[in-house]
Design a protein around this motif. Structure first.
Motif, PDB file in Angstrom:
ATOM      1  N   ASN A  31      -0.668  -9.165   1.636  1.00 58.34           N
ATOM      2  CA  ASN A  31      -0.561  -9.809   2.939  1.00 58.34           C
ATOM      3  C   ASN A  31       0.205 -11.125   2.891  1.00 58.34           C
ATOM      4  O   ASN A  31       0.246 -11.854   3.879  1.00 58.34           O
ATOM      5  CB  ASN A  31      -1.960 -10.011   3.545  1.00 58.34           C
ATOM      6  CG  ASN A  31      -2.552  -8.686   4.015  1.00 58.34           C
ATOM      7  OD1 ASN A  31      -1.896  -7.926   4.711  1.00 58.34           O
ATOM      8  ND2 ASN A  31      -3.773  -8.403   3.597  1.00 58.34           N
ATOM      9  N   GLU A  56       3.866  -1.856   5.315  1.00 56.77           N
ATOM     10  CA  GLU A  56       2.900  -2.723   6.009  1.00 56.77           C
ATOM     11  C   GLU A  56       2.751  -4.066   5.284  1.00 56.77           C
ATOM     12  O   GLU A  56       2.686  -5.130   5.913  1.00 56.77           O
ATOM     13  CB  GLU A  56       1.549  -1.994   6.085  1.00 56.77           C
ATOM     14  CG  GLU A  56       0.431  -2.772   6.707  1.00 56.77           C
ATOM     15  CD  GLU A  56      -0.898  -2.018   6.640  1.00 56.77           C
ATOM     16  OE1 GLU A  56      -1.908  -2.657   6.966  1.00 56.77           O
ATOM     17  OE2 GLU A  56      -0.924  -0.828   6.259  1.00 56.77           O
ATOM     18  N   PRO A 100      -5.697  -5.409   1.049  1.00 50.92           N
ATOM     19  CA  PRO A 100      -6.858  -5.733   1.881  1.00 50.92           C
ATOM     20  C   PRO A 100      -6.599  -5.356   3.341  1.00 50.92           C
ATOM     21  O   PRO A 100      -5.518  -5.597   3.868  1.00 50.92           O
ATOM     22  CB  PRO A 100      -6.995  -7.248   1.725  1.00 50.92           C
ATOM     23  CG  PRO A 100      -6.356  -7.544   0.404  1.00 50.92           C
ATOM     24  CD  PRO A 100      -5.219  -6.547   0.294  1.00 50.92           C
ATOM     25  N   LYS A 101      -7.550  -4.716   3.961  1.00 45.62           N
ATOM     26  CA  LYS A 101      -7.474  -4.229   5.343  1.00 45.62           C
ATOM     27  C   LYS A 101      -6.408  -3.145   5.513  1.00 45.62           C
ATOM     28  O   LYS A 101      -6.002  -2.831   6.622  1.00 45.62           O
ATOM     29  CB  LYS A 101      -7.236  -5.373   6.330  1.00 45.62           C
ATOM     30  CG  LYS A 101      -8.350  -6.400   6.316  1.00 45.62           C
ATOM     31  CD  LYS A 101      -8.080  -7.522   7.281  1.00 45.62           C
ATOM     32  CE  LYS A 101      -9.175  -8.560   7.168  1.00 45.62           C
ATOM     33  NZ  LYS A 101      -8.812  -9.848   7.698  1.00 45.62           N
ATOM     34  N   GLY A 102      -5.954  -2.577   4.387  1.00 49.90           N
ATOM     35  CA  GLY A 102      -4.953  -1.517   4.433  1.00 49.90           C
ATOM     36  C   GLY A 102      -5.564  -0.192   4.013  1.00 49.90           C
ATOM     37  O   GLY A 102      -6.780  -0.021   3.987  1.00 49.90           O
ATOM     38  N   ASP A 103      -4.732   0.744   3.665  1.00 51.81           N
ATOM     39  CA  ASP A 103      -5.145   2.079   3.221  1.00 51.81           C
ATOM     40  C   ASP A 103      -5.677   1.979   1.788  1.00 51.81           C
ATOM     41  O   ASP A 103      -4.914   1.733   0.858  1.00 51.81           O
ATOM     42  CB  ASP A 103      -3.940   3.018   3.293  1.00 51.81           C
ATOM     43  CG  ASP A 103      -4.256   4.450   2.908  1.00 51.81           C
ATOM     44  OD1 ASP A 103      -5.340   4.696   2.323  1.00 51.81           O
ATOM     45  OD2 ASP A 103      -3.411   5.318   3.166  1.00 51.81           O
ATOM     46  N   HIS A 104      -6.978   2.164   1.622  1.00 58.58           N
ATOM     47  CA  HIS A 104      -7.601   2.018   0.304  1.00 58.58           C
ATOM     48  C   HIS A 104      -7.271   3.155  -0.656  1.00 58.58           C
ATOM     49  O   HIS A 104      -7.631   3.084  -1.826  1.00 58.58           O
ATOM     50  CB  HIS A 104      -9.125   1.880   0.444  1.00 58.58           C
ATOM     51  CG  HIS A 104      -9.529   0.597   1.093  1.00 58.58           C
ATOM     52  ND1 HIS A 104     -10.791   0.101   1.009  1.00 58.58           N
ATOM     53  CD2 HIS A 104      -8.831  -0.303   1.829  1.00 58.58           C
ATOM     54  CE1 HIS A 104     -10.876  -1.038   1.670  1.00 58.58           C
ATOM     55  NE2 HIS A 104      -9.685  -1.297   2.184  1.00 58.58           N
TER      56      HIS A 104
END
Length: 187
Positions: A31, A56, A100-104
């Motif tokens: 990020n 992203e 973080p807060k993305g596709d794990h």
């Protein structure tokens, strides 16, 4: 004195290793927090190369470093660092795991990470630092953790100092830091 958590300690070490005008690598842009921090340390006369395989992450990092002309965002694997970076670097930082807060399900993996670490060590100037924050509490994380630990543990003591900084009484696979300082050119 208060013990620093892993991420603040990582930033503290980066502050010691990086001077204005230096070239550095963020091997996992994510990020953009580390990229932004590095851009401030190198100043406009330096260069920051930030890698991520996820569009992203590149987009989020671009927004965070908007206005920094000395940041090069690379939408490619960190395993290809030397295809983009040819100058020596004073530091490189990696945060392994997932966005973080993305596709794990999209995670860093041992093979590409080891290739990236090896390339960074080759580019690293004497007294430079390679910092790797290891997150291993996700599927696939323990395999990468073990491979990275094996790799840095085998680095020759004559050429590198390797530190493992971790809190050993915390549950749920807390992150830890591996810090590698180059003492002399590696043969």
């Amino acid at each position: 004195m208060t013990l620093q958590r892993v991420l603040p300690y990582t930033k503290f070490l980066l502050e010691q290793a990086i001077s204005p005008g230096d070239s550095v690598v963020d091997g996992t842009a994510g990020n953009g927090h580390d990229t932004h921090f590095l851009a401030g340390l190198t100043g406009a006369s330096g260069k920051v190369f930030a890698f991520d395989i996820q569009e992203e992450a590149i987009r989020a990092t671009a927004e965070r470093v908007n206005g920094f002309q000395h940041v090069e965002l690379v939408h490619d694997s960190h395993a290809k660092i030397k295809e983009y970076v040819s100058s020596s670097i004073s530091a490189a930082v990696f945060n392994l795991g997932y966005l973080p807060k993305g596709d794990h399900s999209i995670i860093t993996k041992a093979q590409s990470t080891l290739a990236a670490l090896e390339q960074c060590l080759e580019l690293l100037q004497v007294k430079g630092l390679l910092l790797v924050v290891v997150y291993s509490g996700h599927d696939g994380g323990s395999e990468e953790r073990d491979a990275v630990l094996k790799f840095v543990s085998a680095l020759p003591q004559k050429s590198f100092d390797v530190l493992k900084y971790e809190f050993i009484n915390q549950q749920h696979s807390p992150p830890f830091l591996l810090a590698v300082e180059k003492k002399q050119p590696h043969q």
